[in-house]
Enzyme design. Structure first.
Site, short mmCIF file in Angstrom:
data_model
loop_
_atom_site.label_atom_id
_atom_site.label_comp_id
_atom_site.label_asym_id
_atom_site.label_seq_id
_atom_site.Cartn_x
_atom_site.Cartn_y
_atom_site.Cartn_z
N SER A 107 -6.90 -4.32 16.83
CA SER A 107 -6.18 -3.11 16.58
C SER A 107 -6.45 -2.48 18.17
CB SER A 107 -6.89 -2.39 15.29
OG SER A 107 -6.30 -1.10 15.22
N ASP A 157 1.95 -4.39 7.54
CA ASP A 157 1.06 -3.57 8.54
C ASP A 157 1.86 -2.37 8.55
OD1 ASP A 157 -0.47 -2.36 10.40
OD2 ASP A 157 -0.81 -4.18 11.59
N HIS A 188 -2.93 -4.02 7.73
CA HIS A 188 -3.68 -3.87 9.33
C HIS A 188 -4.81 -4.62 9.26
CE1 HIS A 188 -3.41 -2.24 13.28
NE2 HIS A 188 -4.62 -1.63 12.98
C1 MLT Z 1 -4.51 2.53 18.71
O1 MLT Z 1 -4.73 3.79 18.56
O2 MLT Z 1 -4.90 1.66 19.62
C2 MLT Z 1 -3.65 1.85 17.42
O3 MLT Z 1 -3.02 2.82 17.07
C3 MLT Z 1 -4.60 1.35 16.46
C4 MLT Z 1 -5.76 2.09 15.99
O4 MLT Z 1 -6.63 2.33 16.39
O5 MLT Z 1 -5.46 2.68 14.64
#
Ligand code: MLT
Length: 208
Positions: A107, A157, A188
């Site tokens: 992520s 996701d 996710h």
């Molecule tokens: C981010 O902010 O890098 C992406 O939206 C993934 C997350 O951290 O939720």
């Protein structure tokens, strides 16, 4: 432990393997979060796991964002340079082979790994990206000449839309990377079978 600019954990290889996994956690994670994942991906690799230096409502991240999926590009690029410096410093401190460092990001961690591939293509030998987004669109494509990259995406996701994943895979391919895109019927969160797929991919692309 010296912090080298990032609070981190370092676990040496149990068998002198030249491979190092650079573990990059998601929003709200820390330097301990992905150690088990790293060991499941490779029983032999050294593990280097920094904590993101930005706090969002108390939750560590690797760079600032303005809203969900909207990144502060200036902060992202500054933090990416700092992370690349950390990898170089850690390689010297711990005697790692810099040409054998493979990022494993989840992520937010996958997003800064993507940014490192664009801004410091020589700093990583490859990457496993769980649920990545396009970090930013570079003016000029980096040279990722046959660099192995595994993108693990979830078809359910709610954070990363399907076309975002496809745009990232296409960007990495146009930069010359050897991209494997694997879809799981998943949200996710990392789902059953994905870690095993990552382990098989890693053993095939980086045999010991
Ligand atoms: C981010 O902010 O890098 C992406 O939206 C993934 C997350 O951290 O939720």
């Amino acid at each position: 432990m010296t912090d080298l600019g990032f609070v981190h954990r370092y676990i040496p290889s149990p068998s002198d393997s030249p491979l190092t996994l650079l573990l990059l956690h998601g929003t709200g994670g820390n330097e301990s979060d992905l150690l088990n994942l790293g060991r499941e991906l490779s029983p032999e690799a050294a593990l280097l796991s920094p904590r993101g230096r930005v706090l969002e409502n108390g939750m560590p991240r690797f760079f600032r964002r303005l809203a969900e999926g909207v990144f502060d590009i200036e902060d992202l690029t500054g933090q990416t340079h700092a992370l690349a410096r950390f990898v170089g410093d850690a390689s010297r401190t711990y005697g790692l082979r810099p040409e054998k460092v493979v990022a494993v990001g989840y992520s937010n961690g996958a997003n800064i790994a993507g940014s490192m591939l664009i801004l410091h293509p020589g700093a990583l030998a490859g990457a496993i990206l769980f649920r990545p987004m396009v970090p930013f669109l570079p003016d000029k494509l980096p040279d990722l000449a046959r660099k192995p990259i595994l993108v693990l995406a979830g078809s359910r996701d709610a954070v990363v839309p399907r076309d975002e994943t496809e745009r990232l895979a296409s960007l990495l391919k146009r930069a010359g990377a050897d991209v494997t895109l694997r879809w799981a019927t998943a949200t996710h969160a990392i789902a059953d079978g994905e870690v095993e797929a990552g382990r098989g991919w890693l053993a095939a692309k980086f045999p010991s």
